[in-house]
Motif scaffolding. Structure first.
Motif, short mmCIF file in Angstrom:
data_model
loop_
_atom_site.label_atom_id
_atom_site.label_comp_id
_atom_site.label_asym_id
_atom_site.label_seq_id
_atom_site.Cartn_x
_atom_site.Cartn_y
_atom_site.Cartn_z
N VAL A 1 -58.59 19.35 -5.35
CA VAL A 1 -59.64 18.34 -5.21
C VAL A 1 -60.51 18.47 -6.45
N LYS B 1 -63.65 13.98 -6.53
CA LYS B 1 -63.04 14.02 -5.20
C LYS B 1 -61.62 13.48 -5.18
N GLU B 2 -60.99 13.40 -6.37
CA GLU B 2 -59.59 12.98 -6.41
C GLU B 2 -58.72 14.11 -5.87
N GLN C 1 -54.94 15.80 -5.58
CA GLN C 1 -53.66 15.85 -6.29
C GLN C 1 -52.76 16.91 -5.68
N GLU D 1 -48.71 16.15 -9.46
CA GLU D 1 -49.77 15.32 -10.04
C GLU D 1 -50.75 16.17 -10.85
N TYR D 2 -51.07 17.35 -10.35
CA TYR D 2 -52.00 18.23 -11.05
C TYR D 2 -51.43 18.72 -12.38
#
Length: 126
Positions: free
Chosen positions: A41, A45-46, A48, A52-53
């Motif tokens: 997070v 506040k996205e 992943q 994705e990270y």
């Protein structure tokens, strides 16, 4: 070659020579990360997952210069709080922030969740 970190006088410096995403980053740390259940997070506040990270981190690291100073590391029952002063530069943009990253670990000591919080000065209006 992946993300390189070197320690000098309590400071870390990050640099990237060639990450070769996804193999160099995404597969190198499977023994440290609970990849199927990993959640990050971010500061906006996205949320992943691991893939994705690592894609986000690879893009950022290949275009940024970064270093930090440790403030404090605290551990309590499967959670680690890492407090840093981070300094980065992307092109002409420079940033200095205080950060707290909260790492949650599985029973077998792999990272399953990271939450990142930042504190920074208000931008000057001028």
């Amino acid at each position: 070659m992946g993300l390189q970190l070197e320690s000098r006088d309590g400071r870390l410096r990050g640099g990237v020579s060639h990450l070769g995403y996804p193999s160099a980053v995404a597969t190198r740390h499977h023994d440290l990360v609970d990849v199927p259940n990993f959640v990050r997070v971010g500061t906006f506040k996205e949320v992943q997952n691991w893939s994705e990270y690592t894609e986000f981190l690879t893009g950022w690291a290949s275009s940024a210069e970064w270093d930090c100073s440790f403030k404090r590391i605290t551990e309590a029952a499967g959670i680690v709080f890492l407090e840093l002063e981070e300094r980065s530069r992307i092109g002409e943009f420079r940033s200095v922030v205080n950060s707290v990253s909260i790492y949650e670990f599985t029973a077998d000591a792999r990272i399953r969740r990271v939450e990142v919080y930042l504190q920074m000065e208000l931008p000057s209006s001028g």
